[in-house]
Every structure is written in C-alpha cells, then in structure tokens.
Design a protein around this motif. Structure first.
Motif, short mmCIF file in Angstrom:
data_model
loop_
_atom_site.label_atom_id
_atom_site.label_comp_id
_atom_site.label_asym_id
_atom_site.label_seq_id
_atom_site.Cartn_x
_atom_site.Cartn_y
_atom_site.Cartn_z
N TRP A 214 -31.52 38.78 -69.50
CA TRP A 214 -30.17 38.73 -70.03
C TRP A 214 -29.89 37.31 -70.50
O TRP A 214 -30.41 36.35 -69.94
CB TRP A 214 -29.15 39.14 -68.99
N ASN B 60 -20.08 35.98 -68.78
CA ASN B 60 -20.44 37.12 -69.61
C ASN B 60 -21.90 37.00 -70.03
O ASN B 60 -22.34 35.92 -70.45
CB ASN B 60 -19.54 37.19 -70.85
N TRP B 61 -22.61 38.11 -69.95
CA TRP B 61 -24.05 38.15 -70.23
C TRP B 61 -24.35 39.26 -71.22
O TRP B 61 -23.78 40.35 -71.14
CB TRP B 61 -24.83 38.41 -68.95
N ARG B 62 -25.27 39.00 -72.15
CA ARG B 62 -25.77 40.02 -73.07
C ARG B 62 -26.95 40.70 -72.38
O ARG B 62 -27.92 40.05 -72.03
CB ARG B 62 -26.22 39.39 -74.38
N THR B 63 -26.84 42.01 -72.14
CA THR B 63 -27.90 42.74 -71.45
C THR B 63 -29.07 43.00 -72.39
O THR B 63 -28.96 42.79 -73.61
CB THR B 63 -27.38 44.09 -70.92
N GLY C 200 -28.16 45.19 -75.24
CA GLY C 200 -27.17 44.71 -76.20
C GLY C 200 -25.72 44.76 -75.76
O GLY C 200 -24.85 44.26 -76.46
N GLU C 201 -25.43 45.39 -74.62
CA GLU C 201 -24.06 45.42 -74.13
C GLU C 201 -23.70 44.07 -73.51
O GLU C 201 -24.55 43.24 -73.27
CB GLU C 201 -23.85 46.52 -73.07
N THR C 202 -22.41 43.90 -73.24
CA THR C 202 -21.95 42.71 -72.53
C THR C 202 -21.58 43.11 -71.12
O THR C 202 -20.89 44.11 -70.91
CB THR C 202 -20.72 42.08 -73.23
N LEU D 143 -23.52 34.40 -72.55
CA LEU D 143 -22.71 34.27 -73.78
C LEU D 143 -21.78 33.08 -73.65
O LEU D 143 -21.43 32.62 -72.63
CB LEU D 143 -21.91 35.54 -74.01
#
Length: 111
Positions: A108, A27-30, A33-35, A111
């Motif tokens: 990015w 999982n990555w924080r773009t 701000g989205e995942t 998480l």
C-alpha cells in the motif's frame, strides 16, 4: 559530560518513539486502488475503506508500534485472517495469513 550526552540521547529516543508509532495513521492507496483510512480506535488502529465498492467497511484492526499485528478482513466475503503491517516511509506491506501457512502480501502507498 559523557553521561549527560547519553541521558539526552536516551530522552530524545523516548520522546520520538510515539511519533514513529503514528506512521501507520492516515490514508493509504490499497493494492486494488481503493483508499483505506487507518486511525486510532481504542488501543488499536482500525482500517476502514473510504472509497470503492466496499466503502465504509472496516477491513482490519491492528495494534503495536511496528510491525503492527491483528486481523485483516476480505471485504468481499468477510473472512478474517491474522494480519501484519510493516511501514517503511510511505510504503506499507500488509500481510494476511490463513492457518499461518497460506499468506498473501500487498503493498500500500501512503496518500
């Protein structure tokens, strides 16, 4: 003795290479701000948004073992661009280009 050492070193490098290729998964924080979740899909890695306005939308597909190459999609207008992702620790540089000239890069965070 020296040949045994180099053979062991080469074997270790071969065994650790697949683990390094998996760095992109997770999982990555773009940048906005989205995942986004990146997971294996066939012989590639699919990038799907899991939060935000475009939740559930696939926004990319890349392959390789780093740098990763493929396509990225702008979720707002569904336009596709040639893409490249480079992972370094818990940071990924995601780059999309139109006509190989007009490029945009985002950073990015894992998480």
């Amino acid at each position: 003795m020296k040949n045994t050492f180099f053979a062991a070193l080469a074997a270790t490098a071969l065994l650790t290479t697949p683990a390094m290729a998996a760095d992109i998964e997770g999982n990555w924080r773009t940048a906005s701000g989205e995942t986004a979740k990146i997971a294996k899909c066939g012989g590639s890695f699919c990038i799907n948004l899991t939060t935000g306005k475009y939740k559930g939308k696939q926004i990319g597909k890349v392959s390789g073992s780093g740098p990763y190459t493929g396509t990225v999609t702008d979720p707002a207008d569904d336009k596709q661009y040639s893409g490249k992702a480079t992972v370094s620790g818990s940071t990924m540089k995601m780059r999309g280009c139109a006509l190989k000239v007009f490029c945009k890069t985002q950073t990015w965070k894992k998480l």
